[in-house]
Motif scaffolding. Structure first.
Motif, PDB file in Angstrom:
ATOM      1  N   CYS A 493       0.822  -1.211   0.000  1.00 22.97           N
ATOM      2  CA  CYS A 493       0.000   0.000   0.000  1.00 22.97           C
ATOM      3  C   CYS A 493       0.856   1.262   0.000  1.00 22.97           C
ATOM      4  CB  CYS A 493      -0.939  -0.008   1.201  1.00 22.97           C
ATOM      5  SG  CYS A 493      -2.230  -1.284   1.095  1.00 22.97           S
ATOM      6  N   ARG A 494       2.012   1.230   0.637  1.00 22.42           N
ATOM      7  CA  ARG A 494       2.894   2.395   0.628  1.00 22.42           C
ATOM      8  C   ARG A 494       3.459   2.648  -0.768  1.00 22.42           C
ATOM      9  NH1 ARG A 494       4.929   4.404   5.216  1.00 22.42           N
ATOM     10  NH2 ARG A 494       5.201   6.200   3.835  1.00 22.42           N
ATOM     11  N   GLU A 495       3.577   1.580  -1.586  1.00 22.63           N
ATOM     12  CA  GLU A 495       4.024   1.758  -2.970  1.00 22.63           C
ATOM     13  C   GLU A 495       3.114   2.718  -3.721  1.00 22.63           C
ATOM     14  OE1 GLU A 495       3.827  -2.089  -4.650  1.00 22.63           O
ATOM     15  OE2 GLU A 495       5.635  -2.834  -3.684  1.00 22.63           O
ATOM     16  N   ILE A 496       1.833   2.690  -3.394  1.00 20.60           N
ATOM     17  CA  ILE A 496       0.849   3.532  -4.076  1.00 20.60           C
ATOM     18  C   ILE A 496       1.204   5.001  -3.898  1.00 20.60           C
ATOM     19  CG2 ILE A 496      -1.583   4.239  -4.067  1.00 20.60           C
ATOM     20  CD1 ILE A 496      -2.156   1.300  -3.101  1.00 20.60           C
ATOM     21  N   GLU A 497       1.629   5.368  -2.688  1.00 20.57           N
ATOM     22  CA  GLU A 497       2.018   6.745  -2.403  1.00 20.57           C
ATOM     23  C   GLU A 497       3.253   7.134  -3.214  1.00 20.57           C
ATOM     24  OE1 GLU A 497       3.136   9.519   1.492  1.00 20.57           O
ATOM     25  OE2 GLU A 497       3.060   7.332   1.673  1.00 20.57           O
ATOM     26  N   ALA A 498       4.264   6.256  -3.237  1.00 19.31           N
ATOM     27  CA  ALA A 498       5.486   6.542  -3.990  1.00 19.31           C
ATOM     28  C   ALA A 498       5.196   6.673  -5.480  1.00 19.31           C
ATOM     29  CB  ALA A 498       6.516   5.435  -3.748  1.00 19.31           C
ATOM     30  N   THR A 499       4.357   5.775  -6.007  1.00 15.34           N
ATOM     31  CA  THR A 499       4.006   5.802  -7.427  1.00 15.34           C
ATOM     32  C   THR A 499       3.264   7.084  -7.780  1.00 15.34           C
ATOM     33  OG1 THR A 499       3.810   3.392  -7.403  1.00 15.34           O
ATOM     34  CG2 THR A 499       2.832   4.541  -9.263  1.00 15.34           C
ATOM     35  N   ALA A 500       2.328   7.502  -6.932  1.00 14.21           N
ATOM     36  CA  ALA A 500       1.562   8.720  -7.192  1.00 14.21           C
ATOM     37  C   ALA A 500       2.471   9.937  -7.280  1.00 14.21           C
ATOM     38  CB  ALA A 500       0.510   8.912  -6.100  1.00 14.21           C
ATOM     39  N   HIS A 501       3.428  10.027  -6.369  1.00 10.85           N
ATOM     40  CA  HIS A 501       4.357  11.159  -6.406  1.00 10.85           C
ATOM     41  C   HIS A 501       5.208  11.132  -7.684  1.00 10.85           C
ATOM     42  CE1 HIS A 501       3.461  13.078  -2.652  1.00 10.85           C
ATOM     43  NE2 HIS A 501       3.627  11.958  -1.961  1.00 10.85           N
ATOM     44  N   TYR A 502       5.578   9.944  -8.130  1.00 15.54           N
ATOM     45  CA  TYR A 502       6.348   9.851  -9.378  1.00 15.54           C
ATOM     46  C   TYR A 502       5.517  10.356 -10.555  1.00 15.54           C
ATOM     47  CZ  TYR A 502       8.698   7.928 -13.444  1.00 15.54           C
ATOM     48  OH  TYR A 502       9.315   7.787 -14.680  1.00 15.54           O
ATOM     49  N   ILE A 503       4.255   9.932 -10.629  1.00 19.13           N
ATOM     50  CA  ILE A 503       3.374  10.362 -11.716  1.00 19.13           C
ATOM     51  C   ILE A 503       3.229  11.880 -11.718  1.00 19.13           C
ATOM     52  CG2 ILE A 503       0.997  10.260 -12.592  1.00 19.13           C
ATOM     53  CD1 ILE A 503       0.869   7.401 -11.396  1.00 19.13           C
ATOM     54  N   LEU A 504       3.167  12.486 -10.525  1.00 19.22           N
ATOM     55  CA  LEU A 504       3.005  13.936 -10.394  1.00 19.22           C
ATOM     56  C   LEU A 504       4.308  14.700 -10.594  1.00 19.22           C
ATOM     57  CD1 LEU A 504       0.623  13.941  -7.294  1.00 19.22           C
ATOM     58  CD2 LEU A 504       0.007  14.596  -9.632  1.00 19.22           C
ATOM     59  N   GLY A 505       5.415  13.970 -10.736  1.00 18.75           N
ATOM     60  CA  GLY A 505       6.709  14.630 -10.891  1.00 18.75           C
ATOM     61  C   GLY A 505       7.320  15.071  -9.579  1.00 18.75           C
ATOM     62  N   ASN A 506       6.780  14.584  -8.465  1.00 18.99           N
ATOM     63  CA  ASN A 506       7.351  14.894  -7.145  1.00 18.99           C
ATOM     64  C   ASN A 506       8.434  13.861  -6.819  1.00 18.99           C
ATOM     65  OD1 ASN A 506       5.343  16.862  -6.991  1.00 18.99           O
ATOM     66  ND2 ASN A 506       3.944  15.533  -5.861  1.00 18.99           N
ATOM     67  N   TYR A 507       9.550  13.968  -7.495  1.00 21.36           N
ATOM     68  CA  TYR A 507      10.555  12.895  -7.438  1.00 21.36           C
ATOM     69  C   TYR A 507      11.217  12.783  -6.075  1.00 21.36           C
ATOM     70  CZ  TYR A 507       9.737  13.230 -12.433  1.00 21.36           C
ATOM     71  OH  TYR A 507       9.143  13.271 -13.663  1.00 21.36           O
ATOM     72  N   ARG A 508      11.457  13.908  -5.414  1.00 21.42           N
ATOM     73  CA  ARG A 508      12.053  13.841  -4.074  1.00 21.42           C
ATOM     74  C   ARG A 508      11.109  13.137  -3.096  1.00 21.42           C
ATOM     75  NH1 ARG A 508      16.748  16.334  -3.835  1.00 21.42           N
ATOM     76  NH2 ARG A 508      17.202  17.992  -5.333  1.00 21.42           N
ATOM     77  N   GLU A 509       9.806  13.387  -3.238  1.00 17.86           N
ATOM     78  CA  GLU A 509       8.842  12.717  -2.366  1.00 17.86           C
ATOM     79  C   GLU A 509       8.812  11.215  -2.636  1.00 17.86           C
ATOM     80  OE1 GLU A 509       6.749  13.510   0.260  1.00 17.86           O
ATOM     81  OE2 GLU A 509       8.131  15.213   0.290  1.00 17.86           O
ATOM     82  N   THR A 510       8.943  10.838  -3.911  1.00 17.34           N
ATOM     83  CA  THR A 510       8.995   9.404  -4.248  1.00 17.34           C
ATOM     84  C   THR A 510      10.144   8.735  -3.520  1.00 17.34           C
ATOM     85  OG1 THR A 510       8.060   9.787  -6.451  1.00 17.34           O
ATOM     86  CG2 THR A 510       9.271   7.742  -6.124  1.00 17.34           C
ATOM     87  N   VAL A 511      11.319   9.336  -3.611  1.00 17.54           N
ATOM     88  CA  VAL A 511      12.515   8.772  -2.965  1.00 17.54           C
ATOM     89  C   VAL A 511      12.342   8.757  -1.451  1.00 17.54           C
ATOM     90  CG1 VAL A 511      14.985   9.090  -2.593  1.00 17.54           C
ATOM     91  CG2 VAL A 511      14.012   9.470  -4.871  1.00 17.54           C
ATOM     92  N   LYS A 512      11.740   9.811  -0.902  1.00 13.06           N
ATOM     93  CA  LYS A 512      11.545   9.888   0.548  1.00 13.06           C
ATOM     94  C   LYS A 512      10.640   8.772   1.043  1.00 13.06           C
ATOM     95  CE  LYS A 512       9.712  12.970   4.139  1.00 13.06           C
ATOM     96  NZ  LYS A 512       9.077  14.296   4.399  1.00 13.06           N
ATOM     97  N   VAL A 513       9.525   8.536   0.333  1.00 13.14           N
ATOM     98  CA  VAL A 513       8.585   7.488   0.743  1.00 13.14           C
ATOM     99  C   VAL A 513       9.259   6.125   0.702  1.00 13.14           C
ATOM    100  CG1 VAL A 513       6.468   6.264   0.122  1.00 13.14           C
ATOM    101  CG2 VAL A 513       6.522   8.762   0.072  1.00 13.14           C
ATOM    102  N   VAL A 514       9.982   5.836  -0.377  1.00 10.56           N
ATOM    103  CA  VAL A 514      10.642   4.529  -0.506  1.00 10.56           C
ATOM    104  C   VAL A 514      11.695   4.350   0.584  1.00 10.56           C
ATOM    105  CG1 VAL A 514      12.052   3.069  -1.999  1.00 10.56           C
ATOM    106  CG2 VAL A 514      10.183   4.415  -2.981  1.00 10.56           C
ATOM    107  N   SER A 515      12.397   5.410   0.904  1.00  9.07           N
ATOM    108  CA  SER A 515      13.460   5.308   1.921  1.00  9.07           C
ATOM    109  C   SER A 515      12.911   4.984   3.303  1.00  9.07           C
ATOM    110  CB  SER A 515      14.263   6.614   1.979  1.00  9.07           C
ATOM    111  OG  SER A 515      13.483   7.662   2.540  1.00  9.07           O
ATOM    112  N   GLN A 516      11.621   5.271   3.533  1.00 13.29           N
ATOM    113  CA  GLN A 516      11.008   5.013   4.841  1.00 13.29           C
ATOM    114  C   GLN A 516      10.525   3.577   5.002  1.00 13.29           C
ATOM    115  OE1 GLN A 516       7.946   7.992   4.769  1.00 13.29           O
ATOM    116  NE2 GLN A 516       9.276   9.623   5.542  1.00 13.29           N
ATOM    117  N   LEU A 517      10.559   2.791   3.926  1.00 14.38           N
ATOM    118  CA  LEU A 517      10.055   1.425   3.988  1.00 14.38           C
ATOM    119  C   LEU A 517      11.028   0.525   4.724  1.00 14.38           C
ATOM    120  CD1 LEU A 517       8.757   1.014   0.316  1.00 14.38           C
ATOM    121  CD2 LEU A 517       7.441   1.610   2.352  1.00 14.38           C
ATOM    122  N   LEU A 518      10.497  -0.326   5.592  1.00 14.51           N
ATOM    123  CA  LEU A 518      11.332  -1.310   6.276  1.00 14.51           C
ATOM    124  C   LEU A 518      11.956  -2.257   5.263  1.00 14.51           C
ATOM    125  CD1 LEU A 518      12.290  -2.813   8.855  1.00 14.51           C
ATOM    126  CD2 LEU A 518      10.178  -4.144   8.721  1.00 14.51           C
TER     127      LEU A 518
END
Length: 587
Positions: A493-518
């Motif tokens: 489910c957290r992948e959905i957040e990272a993917t959405a930010h990528y689609i929107l061009g929020n690349y730093r947010e994409t990287v931030k979300v992925v970095s928080q994953l266990l």
């Protein structure tokens, strides 16, 4: 006076280089350099990332301990994958590979070392593990099967040196491909900021089993699950999702602290004792702010009257927490009951195994067996037909067989029998999504949400749909609602957040979300790499590329890319271009 030896519970990794003596004979200096290179660039950083510590080196191996079994297994798995990537271009006779064993138990420790039978078991498991593999004990498997998001192979009982009884073992196979019912790690709660408590909010804790029959665990879990489902239908009640509840099973809990971490005003806990056809259910509702008991109730019933107990319990809870119940809502909440209560028991056993259907093939096969048994006992049991479709999908991930027609037929039959079951619509929506029937998917997902507005899992699936439709802002809205219901959302489910930010061009947010994953899944790593090609951080990109290549060693990036089923083809084209730019995909 000597050092004081103490005892604590820990997960222990024992690792050893395969054929170290032979490698030293071939090239002594090169072998030592490779070993230290692995230490500096793979082993030490990964153990540190997963909050472990190296207790000691053993010449050609190491001993490490972790407070979390999940972290220990993920660290061991990631070490093996990174080593596998590193040795891919090394001539076979010169390859440095590891065997790794993991065990969980009481250890003795002092300032210099750790001791005890459970440490020895980890070392014995390492000794019989295949080169490049991770072998774990039953005690570890029981802790990580719901949280590690990995698949396992039953390796049978192994007779280990100097141990009186054999140890049940499992081999780590790889990434989880079937995501149903995978929980987040409950240890995350202690690292989260306390939430503001929501009025009319509740968490239902897993009901415990009283008595000497451990077989009743499936029944208590099923009863908890059913109660959560029924309560979720009440729009006036904010109910933390079943995923969070089941993830908390067997955890020592302070209800006041738990209420603060989950942001809920009430906690419901209870127990079940079953003797033959008689059932005793004891419950109590706790105000998580004051710690006071709001009410307690005891129900004595025969098994055939179980659903009446559930209805009565649901009414008591909602009337206490919310204050009143609309008659229409109460009527709608009553599910269609099976004609044969043995069919219900078969169904609950099926659900128990289905929750682990992506974790072991054995569980996937048993889930299908029990759903079929439930249908045999009651051919008009709609829920069994619906979950059979889900179980077939889980088995397909192991066998690679095409069950699509059978899945569609089974869930269609379920809808014919009961059009008002949220999970049946969710399952049908998922089948439609796999076939890129976006309009049908949206109808069934939204219908599922209308029937069960408190399902974080359904909200997550809707978020995924809107990503594939290119409506990433909507996807983030649904994800926000999902995480409010379930702070232990799994990686899927957290992948959905990272993917959405990528689609929107929020690349730093994409990287931030992925970095928080266990634990970074294949898909999360894919989007992390793509996002980093738009940022000026070559070292971070290089590390992300290595992570992606390690996790996709047996699953080509091209195949992973083809699974991204967007309606707007411009999104996968950009994703493809970014991956080519990163060097992980051929032009």
């Amino acid at each position: 006076m000597g050092q004081q030896v103490q005892r604590r519970l820990a997960a222990v990794i024992a690792a050893d280089v395969v054929g170290y003596t032979r490698l030293m004979r071939l090239d002594e200096e090169g072998t030592i350099k490779t070993w230290w290179s692995y230490r500096q660039t793979i082993i030490d950083p990964i153990i540190d990332e997963f909050s472990g510590r190296i207790v000691k080196l053993t010449g050609d191996g190491f001993l490490a301990e972790f407070t979390s079994a999940t972290n220990a297994v993920l660290a061991a798995y990631n070490i093996q994958r990174r080593v596998e990537l590193r040795i891919a271009e090394v001539p076979e006779p010169q390859r440095m590979m590891f065997r790794i064993g993991v065990n969980l138990g009481d250890i003795f420790w002092d300032e210099e070392d750790i001791y005890g039978d459970d440490v020895n078991i980890a070392a014995r498991l390492e000794g019989i593990a295949d080169p490049g593999s991770v072998l774990i004990s039953q005690s570890v498997f029981d802790q990580v099967k719901r949280t590690a998001q990995l698949t396992f192979e039953n390796s049978g009982q192994q007779a280990l040196k100097n141990l009186p009884e054999p140890v049940q073992t499992y081999r780590v196979v790889g990434e989880l491909s079937h995501h149903s019912f995978v929980s987040g790690d409950p240890d995350q709660l202690v690292h989260q900021k306390p939430r503001q408590r929501i009025p009319n909010s509740l968490v239902v804790l897993p009901f415990s089993v009283l008595g000497e029959d451990p077989e009743q665990h499936y029944f208590a879990e099923g009863f908890t699950d059913d109660l959560i489902t029924e309560l979720s239908r009440f729009g006036g009640l904010f109910l933390t999702t079943r995923n969070a509840s089941l993830a908390l099973q067997d955890k020592p809990l302070d209800l006041s602290e738990l209420g603060q971490q989950l942001g809920v005003a009430y906690c419901l806990e209870g127990s079940i004792r079953r003797l033959g056809d008689r059932i005793r259910i004891t419950t109590r509702l706790i105000n998580s702010v004051t710690g006071d008991q709001v009410w307690a109730e005891k129900y004595d019933s025969v098994f055939d009257k179980l659903f009446e107990v559930q209805d009565e319990l649901a009414k008591s809870i909602v009337s206490t927490v919310v204050g009143r119940i609309e008659h229409e809502t109460l009527v709608a909440a009553r599910k269609k009951k099976p004609a044969d209560m043995f069919a219900y028991e078969c169904f609950l056993r099926g659900l128990e195994y289905h929750r682990l259907g992506g974790v072991t093939r054995e569980a996937a096969e048993k889930a299908l067996y029990w759903f079929n048994m439930a249908i045999e006992k009651d051919p008009e049991y709609s829920r069994a037909h619906a979950w059979k479709a889900c179980a077939l999908d889980g088995l397909a991930a192991w066998t690679q067989a095409d069950y699509y027609d059978e899945e569609l037929g089974s869930v269609t039959r379920a809808l014919d029998l009961d059009e008002n079951d949220a999970e049946t619509h969710r399952i049908m929506g998922s089948i439609c999504l796999s076939n890129q029937e976006f309009d049908k998917t949206e109808y069934h997902f939204q219908r599922a949400l209308a029937l069960n507005p408190n399902s974080a899992w359904i909200l997550g699936r809707i978020g995924e749909l809107y990503n594939f439709l290119g409506e990433a802002e909507k996807a983030l809205e649904y994800h926000k609602r999902a995480i409010a219901l379930d702070p232990l959302l799994p990686t899927y489910c957290r992948e959905i957040e990272a993917t959405a930010h990528y689609i929107l061009g929020n690349y730093r947010e994409t990287v931030k979300v992925v970095s928080q994953l266990l634990h970074k899944s294949r898909r999360a790593c894919l989007y992390q790499v793509a996002a980093l090609t738009h940022l000026s951080d070559p070292s971070a990109l290089a590390k992300a590329v290595e992570e992606l290549l390690a996790i996709t060693a047996d699953f080509p990036v091209q195949t992973l890319l083809q699974m991204e089923s967007y309606r707007d083809q411009e999104i996968p084209r950009q994703l493809s271009d970014d991956l080519i730019k990163a060097g992980v995909l051929n032009p």
